[in-house]
Design a protein around this motif. Structure first.
Motif, PDB file in Angstrom:
ATOM      1  N   LYS A   4       0.860  -1.430  -0.198  1.00 14.37           N
ATOM      2  CA  LYS A   4      -0.002   0.154  -0.031  1.00 14.37           C
ATOM      3  C   LYS A   4       0.669   1.393  -0.318  1.00 14.37           C
ATOM      4  N   LEU A   5       1.845   1.104   0.688  1.00 15.74           N
ATOM      5  CA  LEU A   5       3.093   2.526   0.785  1.00 15.74           C
ATOM      6  C   LEU A   5       3.603   2.491  -0.211  1.00 15.74           C
ATOM      7  N   GLU A   6       3.918   1.423  -1.496  1.00 18.10           N
ATOM      8  CA  GLU A   6       4.169   1.536  -2.725  1.00 18.10           C
ATOM      9  C   GLU A   6       3.680   1.911  -3.284  1.00 18.10           C
ATOM     10  N   LYS A   7       2.436   1.658  -3.519  1.00 10.78           N
ATOM     11  CA  LYS A   7       1.123   2.115  -4.823  1.00 10.78           C
ATOM     12  C   LYS A   7       0.461   4.127  -3.862  1.00 10.78           C
ATOM     13  N   LEU A   8       0.396   4.002  -3.217  1.00  9.10           N
ATOM     14  CA  LEU A   8       0.765   5.403  -2.879  1.00  9.10           C
ATOM     15  C   LEU A   8       1.738   6.726  -3.613  1.00  9.10           C
ATOM     16  N   ARG A   9       3.167   5.806  -3.021  1.00 13.38           N
ATOM     17  CA  ARG A   9       4.098   6.664  -3.168  1.00 13.38           C
ATOM     18  C   ARG A   9       4.326   6.758  -4.862  1.00 13.38           C
ATOM     19  N   ALA A  10       4.200   5.625  -5.242  1.00  9.34           N
ATOM     20  CA  ALA A  10       3.671   5.356  -7.470  1.00  9.34           C
ATOM     21  C   ALA A  10       2.479   6.215  -7.861  1.00  9.34           C
ATOM     22  N   GLU A  11       1.553   6.582  -6.979  1.00  8.03           N
ATOM     23  CA  GLU A  11       0.724   7.413  -6.966  1.00  8.03           C
ATOM     24  C   GLU A  11       0.769   8.247  -7.159  1.00  8.03           C
ATOM     25  N   ILE A  12       1.514   9.422  -6.010  1.00 12.01           N
ATOM     26  CA  ILE A  12       1.943  10.676  -5.888  1.00 12.01           C
ATOM     27  C   ILE A  12       3.046  10.549  -7.238  1.00 12.01           C
ATOM     28  N   GLU A  13       4.363  10.214  -6.957  1.00 10.02           N
ATOM     29  CA  GLU A  13       5.100  10.213  -8.307  1.00 10.02           C
ATOM     30  C   GLU A  13       3.914  10.420 -10.084  1.00 10.02           C
ATOM     31  N   GLU A  14       2.797  10.089 -10.277  1.00 10.06           N
ATOM     32  CA  GLU A  14       2.415   9.655 -11.750  1.00 10.06           C
ATOM     33  C   GLU A  14       1.119  11.406 -10.858  1.00 10.06           C
ATOM     34  N   LEU A  15       0.986  11.599  -9.964  1.00 10.88           N
ATOM     35  CA  LEU A  15       0.143  13.339 -10.188  1.00 10.88           C
ATOM     36  C   LEU A  15       1.464  13.772  -9.842  1.00 10.88           C
ATOM     37  N   ASP A  16       2.555  14.000  -9.262  1.00 12.07           N
ATOM     38  CA  ASP A  16       3.879  15.461  -9.480  1.00 12.07           C
ATOM     39  C   ASP A  16       3.859  15.672 -11.229  1.00 12.07           C
ATOM     40  N   SER A  17       4.185  13.934 -11.705  1.00 14.98           N
ATOM     41  CA  SER A  17       4.351  14.144 -13.839  1.00 14.98           C
ATOM     42  C   SER A  17       3.106  14.555 -14.402  1.00 14.98           C
ATOM     43  N   LEU A  18       2.248  15.134 -13.884  1.00 13.95           N
ATOM     44  CA  LEU A  18       0.687  15.008 -14.348  1.00 13.95           C
ATOM     45  C   LEU A  18       0.665  16.599 -14.351  1.00 13.95           C
ATOM     46  N   LEU A  19       0.887  17.348 -12.310  1.00 13.39           N
ATOM     47  CA  LEU A  19       1.140  18.235 -12.677  1.00 13.39           C
ATOM     48  C   LEU A  19       2.127  18.505 -13.089  1.00 13.39           C
ATOM     49  N   ALA A  20       2.941  18.177 -13.235  1.00 10.64           N
ATOM     50  CA  ALA A  20       4.334  19.487 -14.004  1.00 10.64           C
ATOM     51  C   ALA A  20       4.264  19.524 -15.187  1.00 10.64           C
ATOM     52  N   ALA A  21       3.178  19.570 -15.773  1.00 12.67           N
ATOM     53  CA  ALA A  21       2.707  19.552 -17.368  1.00 12.67           C
ATOM     54  C   ALA A  21       3.203  21.321 -17.273  1.00 12.67           C
ATOM     55  N   PRO A  22       3.624  21.857 -18.070  1.00 14.09           N
ATOM     56  CA  PRO A  22       3.758  23.594 -18.469  1.00 14.09           C
ATOM     57  C   PRO A  22       2.489  24.253 -18.013  1.00 14.09           C
ATOM     58  N   ASP A  23       2.173  23.456 -19.184  1.00 18.92           N
ATOM     59  CA  ASP A  23       0.752  25.013 -19.262  1.00 18.92           C
ATOM     60  C   ASP A  23      -0.793  24.377 -19.483  1.00 18.92           C
ATOM     61  N   LEU A  24      -0.985  23.171 -17.969  1.00 19.46           N
ATOM     62  CA  LEU A  24      -2.084  22.403 -17.601  1.00 19.46           C
ATOM     63  C   LEU A  24      -2.467  23.492 -16.386  1.00 19.46           C
ATOM     64  N   TYR A  25      -2.286  24.961 -16.178  1.00 26.10           N
ATOM     65  CA  TYR A  25      -2.444  25.414 -14.926  1.00 26.10           C
ATOM     66  C   TYR A  25      -3.477  26.794 -15.665  1.00 26.10           C
ATOM     67  N   GLU A  26      -2.403  27.145 -17.316  1.00 26.25           N
ATOM     68  CA  GLU A  26      -3.300  27.760 -18.619  1.00 26.25           C
ATOM     69  C   GLU A  26      -4.218  27.514 -19.301  1.00 26.25           C
ATOM     70  N   LYS A  27      -4.381  26.184 -19.508  1.00 23.87           N
ATOM     71  CA  LYS A  27      -5.562  25.726 -20.734  1.00 23.87           C
ATOM     72  C   LYS A  27      -6.216  24.918 -19.869  1.00 23.87           C
ATOM     73  N   GLN A  28      -5.766  24.430 -18.619  1.00 27.90           N
ATOM     74  CA  GLN A  28      -6.629  22.995 -17.807  1.00 27.90           C
ATOM     75  C   GLN A  28      -6.840  23.625 -16.249  1.00 27.90           C
ATOM     76  N   PRO A  29      -6.792  24.465 -15.707  1.00 26.34           N
ATOM     77  CA  PRO A  29      -7.278  25.200 -14.477  1.00 26.34           C
ATOM     78  C   PRO A  29      -7.695  24.200 -13.367  1.00 26.34           C
ATOM     79  N   ALA A  30      -9.095  24.047 -13.737  1.00 27.45           N
ATOM     80  CA  ALA A  30      -9.827  22.947 -13.107  1.00 27.45           C
ATOM     81  C   ALA A  30      -9.202  21.324 -13.355  1.00 27.45           C
TER      82      ALA A  30
END
Length: 69
Positions: A4-30
């Motif tokens: 479960k710990l490993e799964k949660l860490r992987a989920e956080i990594e994936e979310l960090d990757s998605l949140l790192a998209a340069p235009d995410l906040y401008e084009k898709q703020p929601a």
């Protein structure tokens, strides 16, 4: 619990990757807000599970010490 710990860490990594998209906040703020909220919830779950893990390890070590004494 370890998986479960490993799964949660992987989920956080994936979310960090998605949140790192340069235009995410401008084009898709929601979407950015939703991902950020999801990350926060996942981090909270991870912290809670890590606390449980540490408490369980401490209980185990105490029991082991009592048996060996």
């Amino acid at each position: 619990m370890k998986k479960k710990l490993e799964k949660l860490r992987a989920e956080i990594e994936e979310l960090d990757s998605l949140l790192a998209a340069p235009d995410l906040y401008e084009k898709q703020p929601a979407a950015a807000a939703k991902l950020s909220q999801s990350r926060g919830q996942t981090v909270k779950k991870l912290e809670e599970l890590e606390t449980e893990w540490l408490e369980a390890a401490e209980t185990y070590e105490q029991a082991k010490a009592e048996i060996e004494a």
